[in-house]
Scaffold this motif. Structure first.
Motif, PDB file in Angstrom:
ATOM      1  N   GLY A 152      15.069  11.865  10.399  1.00  0.00           N
ATOM      2  CA  GLY A 152      13.559  12.471   9.417  1.00  0.00           C
ATOM      3  C   GLY A 152      12.922  10.976   8.797  1.00  0.00           C
ATOM      4  O   GLY A 152      12.726   9.504   8.852  1.00  0.00           O
ATOM      5  N   ILE A 153      11.708  11.372   8.272  1.00  0.00           N
ATOM      6  CA  ILE A 153      10.322  10.106   8.235  1.00  0.00           C
ATOM      7  C   ILE A 153       9.859  11.166   6.641  1.00  0.00           C
ATOM      8  O   ILE A 153       8.963  12.494   6.782  1.00  0.00           O
ATOM      9  CB  ILE A 153       9.649  10.001   9.504  1.00  0.00           C
ATOM     10  N   LYS A 154       9.544   9.894   6.435  1.00  0.00           N
ATOM     11  CA  LYS A 154       9.176  10.624   4.993  1.00  0.00           C
ATOM     12  C   LYS A 154       7.442   9.393   4.522  1.00  0.00           C
ATOM     13  O   LYS A 154       7.574   8.197   4.964  1.00  0.00           O
ATOM     14  CB  LYS A 154       9.049  10.742   3.808  1.00  0.00           C
ATOM     15  N   TYR A 155       6.617   9.218   3.554  1.00  0.00           N
ATOM     16  CA  TYR A 155       5.664   9.049   3.801  1.00  0.00           C
ATOM     17  C   TYR A 155       5.891   8.487   1.932  1.00  0.00           C
ATOM     18  O   TYR A 155       5.977   9.271   1.257  1.00  0.00           O
ATOM     19  CB  TYR A 155       4.299   9.343   4.342  1.00  0.00           C
ATOM     20  N   THR A 205      13.060  21.376  -8.844  1.00  0.00           N
ATOM     21  CA  THR A 205      13.536  20.552  -7.552  1.00  0.00           C
ATOM     22  C   THR A 205      12.002  20.040  -6.006  1.00  0.00           C
ATOM     23  O   THR A 205      11.289  20.339  -5.797  1.00  0.00           O
ATOM     24  CB  THR A 205      13.608  21.451  -6.429  1.00  0.00           C
ATOM     25  N   GLY A 206      12.567  17.899  -6.011  1.00  0.00           N
ATOM     26  CA  GLY A 206      11.795  17.561  -5.801  1.00  0.00           C
ATOM     27  C   GLY A 206      11.564  16.331  -6.397  1.00  0.00           C
ATOM     28  O   GLY A 206      11.103  16.243  -7.221  1.00  0.00           O
ATOM     29  N   TRP A 207      11.820  14.748  -6.133  1.00  0.00           N
ATOM     30  CA  TRP A 207      12.114  13.575  -6.609  1.00  0.00           C
ATOM     31  C   TRP A 207      10.031  13.238  -7.282  1.00  0.00           C
ATOM     32  O   TRP A 207      10.025  12.564  -7.987  1.00  0.00           O
ATOM     33  CB  TRP A 207      12.461  12.653  -6.194  1.00  0.00           C
ATOM     34  N   LYS A 208       9.787  13.792  -5.917  1.00  0.00           N
ATOM     35  CA  LYS A 208       7.965  13.549  -5.898  1.00  0.00           C
ATOM     36  C   LYS A 208       7.336  13.761  -7.308  1.00  0.00           C
ATOM     37  O   LYS A 208       6.607  13.334  -7.816  1.00  0.00           O
ATOM     38  CB  LYS A 208       7.252  14.335  -5.050  1.00  0.00           C
ATOM     39  N   PHE A 209       8.298  15.300  -8.180  1.00  0.00           N
ATOM     40  CA  PHE A 209       7.249  15.995  -9.560  1.00  0.00           C
ATOM     41  C   PHE A 209       7.817  14.820 -10.381  1.00  0.00           C
ATOM     42  O   PHE A 209       6.787  15.033 -11.552  1.00  0.00           O
ATOM     43  CB  PHE A 209       8.106  17.332  -9.376  1.00  0.00           C
ATOM     44  N   PHE A 210       9.130  14.148 -10.060  1.00  0.00           N
ATOM     45  CA  PHE A 210       9.115  13.572 -11.580  1.00  0.00           C
ATOM     46  C   PHE A 210       8.349  11.654 -11.607  1.00  0.00           C
ATOM     47  O   PHE A 210       8.118  11.161 -12.717  1.00  0.00           O
ATOM     48  CB  PHE A 210      10.462  12.575 -11.622  1.00  0.00           C
ATOM     49  N   GLY A 243       5.589   3.449  -5.290  1.00  0.00           N
ATOM     50  CA  GLY A 243       7.282   3.612  -4.571  1.00  0.00           C
ATOM     51  C   GLY A 243       7.311   4.886  -4.641  1.00  0.00           C
ATOM     52  O   GLY A 243       8.944   5.151  -3.774  1.00  0.00           O
ATOM     53  N   GLY A 244       7.232   6.178  -4.333  1.00  0.00           N
ATOM     54  CA  GLY A 244       7.309   6.973  -4.819  1.00  0.00           C
ATOM     55  C   GLY A 244       7.675   8.119  -3.920  1.00  0.00           C
ATOM     56  O   GLY A 244       6.156   7.338  -2.842  1.00  0.00           O
ATOM     57  N   PRO A 245       7.977   8.880  -2.777  1.00  0.00           N
ATOM     58  CA  PRO A 245       7.339  10.531  -2.664  1.00  0.00           C
ATOM     59  C   PRO A 245       5.928  10.391  -2.628  1.00  0.00           C
ATOM     60  O   PRO A 245       5.034  10.562  -4.050  1.00  0.00           O
ATOM     61  CB  PRO A 245       8.360  11.251  -2.314  1.00  0.00           C
ATOM     62  N   ALA A 246       5.225  11.112  -0.928  1.00  0.00           N
ATOM     63  CA  ALA A 246       3.894  11.654  -1.136  1.00  0.00           C
ATOM     64  C   ALA A 246       3.825  12.329  -1.791  1.00  0.00           C
ATOM     65  O   ALA A 246       4.531  13.597  -2.000  1.00  0.00           O
ATOM     66  CB  ALA A 246       3.199  11.253   0.032  1.00  0.00           C
ATOM     67  N   PHE A 259       1.013  -1.609  -0.060  1.00  0.00           N
ATOM     68  CA  PHE A 259       0.266  -0.147  -0.315  1.00  0.00           C
ATOM     69  C   PHE A 259       0.808   1.248  -0.144  1.00  0.00           C
ATOM     70  O   PHE A 259       0.610   2.250  -0.789  1.00  0.00           O
ATOM     71  CB  PHE A 259      -1.031  -0.129   1.055  1.00  0.00           C
ATOM     72  N   GLY A 260       1.929   1.535   0.458  1.00  0.00           N
ATOM     73  CA  GLY A 260       2.701   2.654   0.673  1.00  0.00           C
ATOM     74  C   GLY A 260       4.148   2.186   0.686  1.00  0.00           C
ATOM     75  O   GLY A 260       4.546   1.066   1.942  1.00  0.00           O
ATOM     76  N   GLY A 261       4.559   3.057   2.188  1.00  0.00           N
ATOM     77  CA  GLY A 261       5.928   2.806   2.981  1.00  0.00           C
ATOM     78  C   GLY A 261       6.177   3.663   3.581  1.00  0.00           C
ATOM     79  O   GLY A 261       5.919   5.358   3.874  1.00  0.00           O
ATOM     80  N   ILE A 262       6.754   3.715   5.207  1.00  0.00           N
ATOM     81  CA  ILE A 262       7.520   4.458   5.778  1.00  0.00           C
ATOM     82  C   ILE A 262       9.149   4.380   6.040  1.00  0.00           C
ATOM     83  O   ILE A 262       9.488   3.517   6.317  1.00  0.00           O
ATOM     84  CB  ILE A 262       6.434   4.795   6.706  1.00  0.00           C
ATOM     85  N   VAL A 263       9.914   5.371   5.287  1.00  0.00           N
ATOM     86  CA  VAL A 263      11.144   5.502   4.911  1.00  0.00           C
ATOM     87  C   VAL A 263      11.841   6.452   6.598  1.00  0.00           C
ATOM     88  O   VAL A 263      11.487   8.054   6.332  1.00  0.00           O
ATOM     89  CB  VAL A 263      11.176   5.793   3.857  1.00  0.00           C
TER      90      VAL A 263
END
Length: 542
Positions: free
Chosen positions: A123-126, A343-348, A131-134, A104-108
């Motif tokens: 840091g914590i990100k969802y 800038t920010g990988w989520k935009f890709f 597989g990509g950043p929220a 469903f998702g992941g906590i990195v």
């Protein structure tokens, strides 16, 4: 077994471009991590009985927060958690696990390239199901929830032994402790010609891979030494340590200077590479040639078909706006799409999911492709070795031939770190006020053609992201860009990007800072940087 704990909100839990990052003493405040994790779960729906991936870069406080996250996932109703052995999962490996096992998702748990230790960064990100950043709509919802949260739910059970592989029951939820390396290494074998790389290394090309005391150590040992046959010792600083062994795990010319100096020495390795805290960044250096991340993206794209996983060609290239336009010239020649994002990988993510882009990159030492939804440091290293093996050329030969064919984009980034936040914001605000008056102005031989505050219109979902960086474009293709970074934890980082395009191969041998000297001076003049910040020089130049 499931208990509800009363809590009070913290008002400083706004995620940045890569999740929530703060110092360890902040995260270790009462209920601080729990509040944020619960706010993630409260902002999601439809995950009952589904799988959640959890892992991190091994930095200080990693194990403690993983235990909290596992117990809270059980209380929230997840059916299964997959967690890396020892709490270890590189960021690209976590993305791969999410995708491969349809989680469903992941906590990195990572603060990427930032230092680690009892008083350093955490840091914590969802990450979502691709597989990509929220995306921002989710991170905005998480932040909104953190401001009003009054309770969290957690399983009242003992800690799990994260070092033992296997399946375990936690309050009725299955927890699978997995080998963090195996799935990722298998994916790399599918994408690259390991046989050709083995032949390259067996033929005498010596490599040095610096994992900087961070997460890629076990991955690099398995891939480069065990599977590709590099001599033992080729992978350096390979044990992940809570404080990264005192390293600042940021693979650039400042923090990976020892590796750079070694490769540049007469009897040093032929090829060097370094990766960062969570394994998503890379630095590439060959004998006599440092490869800028912008050039690395362009060269990987231009040579992509040498790797089996990309033998049919690439659909398009995406780069962050501050990244140099070197890749644009490759896309133009190949007749494929070129996308400029914030800038920010989520935009890709949208571009990759829609099949519009295959290869992506950022000037901040990040490169990747549609194999995962994060940038991927070791992937880039393997791509370079695959290109060297296929072309039978050194790094320096590959780069200089690329410049001769496409022209050279002289490029540099000047970082002013831990600047007073008010001063940094005032500098950017003053720049924005100048935008309308800059076009047509001349600064020596440089004449401003256009100036704006970059806004991105996503071609997939139509969303608009404004205020993504102030651009000053000069006649002839040169430019300077100013933006505040969202990856630090204290003060503000002002980043100044300087670029000049030079089509003439006879002028490709100039030292980068010398080639950009007039643009650097104009950037300082337009921004009033020295006056407003009191800084005489950048903290880091890359």
């Amino acid at each position: 077994m499931i208990k509800t704990v009363k809590t009070a909100p913290y008002q400083d839990q706004k995620p940045g471009t890569s999740g929530l990052r703060k110092k360890v003493p902040v995260f270790s405040q009462e209920n601080y991590a729990e509040n944020f994790i619960q706010s993630i779960f409260d902002s999601l729906e439809g995950f009952q009985g589904k799988t959640l991936v959890i892992g991190g870069d091994g930095r200080y406080y990693n194990r403690e927060v993983i235990q909290k996250a596992i117990k809270m996932a059980a209380a929230a109703g997840f059916g299964k958690v997959m967690v890396g052995q020892g709490g270890i999962l590189s960021t690209p490996a976590a993305s791969n696990i999410i995708r491969k096992y349809k989680a469903f998702g992941g906590i990195v748990l990572s603060a990427s390239h930032n230092p680690g230790g009892p008083t350093e960064d955490f840091g914590i990100k969802y990450n979502i199901g691709n597989g990509g950043p929220a995306p921002e709509k989710i991170t905005d919802a998480i932040f909104a929830r953190t401001k009003v949260i009054d309770a969290y739910r957690i399983a009242d059970v003992p800690d799990l032994n994260l070092d033992q592989l296997g399946s375990f029951d936690v309050a009725g939820m299955t927890v699978e402790v997995i080998d963090p390396v195996a799935d990722y290494a298998e994916l790399m074998e599918q994408l690259f010609d390991f046989g050709a790389i083995r032949t390259l290394l067996a033929g005498g090309v010596r490599i040095a891979i610096d994992s900087m005391g961070a997460v890629t150590g076990p991955y690099a040992k398995e891939i480069f030494e065990k599977r590709l046959g590099a001599p033992e010792g080729s992978v350096r600083n390979f044990t992940p340590l809570p404080d990264f062994g005192g390293h600042h795990p940021d693979p650039n010319l400042v923090h990976a200077k020892d590796l750079y100096d070694d490769v540049m020495s007469a009897d040093g390795p032929d090829f060097g590479a370094a990766s960062d805290g969570d394994g998503d960044r890379n630095m590439i250096v060959g004998k006599g040639m440092f490869v800028t991340p912008s050039d690395s993206l362009a060269i990987i794209a231009a040579n992509a078909t040498v790797a089996p996983g990309y033998s049919k060609g690439i659909a398009g290239i995406a780069r962050s706006m501050p990244t140099s336009a070197a890749a644009d010239r490759v896309a133009e020649k190949l007749g494929i799409g070129m996308y400029e994002t914030p800038t920010g990988w989520k935009f890709f993510g949208n571009l990759l999911d829609a099949g519009k882009a295959t290869v992506c990159g950022e000037e901040s030492f990040g490169t990747g492709s549609d194999h995962v939804r994060e940038k991927d440091g070791l992937w880039a290293v393997l791509f370079w070795l695959n290109i060297m093996a296929a072309r039978k050329e050194s790094v320096a030969e590959i780069v200089t031939k690329h410049w001769a064919e496409y022209g050279r984009n002289y490029y540099s980034r000047h970082d002013y770190e831990e600047v007073d936040t008010e001063a940094a914001n005032a500098l950017v605000a003053a720049l924005r006020e100048k935008l309308a008056s800059l076009p047509g102005q001349s600064f020596g031989a440089l004449k401003v053609a256009a100036a704006d505050d970059f806004a991105y219109h996503d071609p997939v979902d139509g969303s608009v992201s404004k205020n993504q960086g102030v651009r000053v474009l000069f006649e002839g293709g040169s430019r300077v860009v100013f933006r505040l970074s969202g990856t630090g934890t204290s003060g503000a980082t002002i980043r100044v990007y300087v670029e000049r395009y030079e089509p003439d191969p006879a002028k490709h041998g100039i030292e980068t800072q010398a080639a950009l000297a007039d643009l650097i001076a104009v950037a300082n003049e337009i921004s009033e940087l020295k006056t407003r910040t009191g800084r005489d020089k950048p903290t880091v130049i890359t």
